[in-house]
Design an enzyme around this catalytic site. Structure first.
Site, short mmCIF file in Angstrom:
data_model
loop_
_atom_site.label_atom_id
_atom_site.label_comp_id
_atom_site.label_asym_id
_atom_site.label_seq_id
_atom_site.Cartn_x
_atom_site.Cartn_y
_atom_site.Cartn_z
N LYS A 100 -76.41 -58.01 -53.48
CA LYS A 100 -76.49 -57.43 -54.83
C LYS A 100 -77.22 -56.09 -54.85
CE LYS A 100 -76.17 -61.78 -57.38
NZ LYS A 100 -76.74 -62.62 -58.44
N ASP B 82 -76.04 -60.79 -64.78
CA ASP B 82 -76.97 -61.89 -64.51
C ASP B 82 -78.08 -61.99 -65.56
OD1 ASP B 82 -75.79 -62.91 -62.20
OD2 ASP B 82 -76.89 -61.58 -60.87
#
Length: 289
Positions: A74, A110
């Site tokens: 990420k 997220d």
């Protein structure tokens, strides 16, 4: 009637158990879209972070609408993108890449996913004065910023990479207020007066067995949440439940972040309730795709 076709996928490591293909493809079916979601498991394919550039080149050239990115890429993926959304730039973590007009744009869904899961899943009146978080990587950056946005008083962050933990805490304090995020030094002391515990590490995932919190440090007045969803009940959550803690699994975060990514890929708003129903049906014996 199917109207549009979308190629999408997930880049990560040890992700064969992921339910993301089912989540996205079933929502596409429900909306009359032909959406294909493919796993790019770098471990299974014998690749590593050094292969990210050519993998991104390949999926972009193949006409993909975009890809999700998960552990442990990420943050590593950012170097290979053309631009970031304000939120992704703010936290330094990307879980969704959209290919648009020849460019690669990084987003992060997220934060929203984690915050929505806490709001919906924890009992009314749950306290957020002091929270201990394990993990300061890509997912941990998102959960930490979400916690700050939910008015956590003090977040104590533990990560094996001390420099990474310090960098994240500095960024949190600069944005949300001095002293609100501190690097953890003594886990026992930090948990002594904590209200809640967040596991933002891969510990507990299939392929990463174990728990980020020793069982003897869990107290019944904690709430404990885990971002891992496969298995749904991780070792941490199982031990926390046995200790009398309020527990919250990672399924809600997974569904809400997927709904956000689906909208980035297709331009269509996802039905998060329908995605959640499909997700839990798959976990309890429904058909996976």
């Amino acid at each position: 009637m199917t109207q549009f076709r979308y190629l999408t996928g997930l880049i990560g490591r040890d992700i064969q158990a992921s339910l993301s293909p089912m989540l996205h493809e079933s929502e596409g079916d429900a909306q009359g879209l032909r959406l294909v979601y493919r796993l790019f498991d770098l471990a299974a394919d014998g690749m590593d972070a050094g292969d990210l550039p050519r993998l991104l080149d390949a999926v972009q050239l193949a006409g993909f609408a975009g890809v999700n990115v998960t552990h442990p890429y990420k943050q590593a993926v950012i170097a290979h993108l053309d631009d970031l959304s304000p939120q992704a730039a703010q936290i330094g973590s990307v879980n969704t890449v959209v290919f648009q007009h020849g460019r690669r744009i990084g987003h992060n869904t997220d934060i929203q996913g984690f915050a929505e899961n806490l709001r919906a899943g924890l009992p009314s009146g749950s306290r957020f004065g002091k929270v201990v978080q394990m993990g300061g990587g890509g997912a941990g950056a998102a959960t930490a910023h979400a916690l700050m946005g939910m008015y956590v008083g003090t977040l104590t962050l533990f990560d094996p990479n001390g420099a990474r933990a310090a960098e994240l805490c500095a960024a949190l304090c600069a944005l949300h207020g001095d002293g609100r995020a501190v690097v953890g030094q003594d886990l026992t002391a930090a948990l002594a007066d904590a209200d809640g515990v967040v596991n933002a590490t891969p510990l507990g995932m299939a392929g990463y067995p174990g728990s980020a919190i020793p069982q003897d440090l869990l107290r019944p007045d904690f709430w404990v949440t885990d971002i891992v969803y496969f298995p749904l009940e991780t070792q941490l959550l199982r031990e926390a439940k046995a200790a009398g803690c309020v527990t919250l699994d990672g399924s809600g975060m997974t569904v809400h972040q997927a709904a956000g990514a689906f909208e980035h890929f297709t331009g269509r708003k996802a039905d998060a309730a329908r995605m959640a129903a499909n997700f839990h049906a798959a976990l309890t014996g429904g058909t996976r795709r």
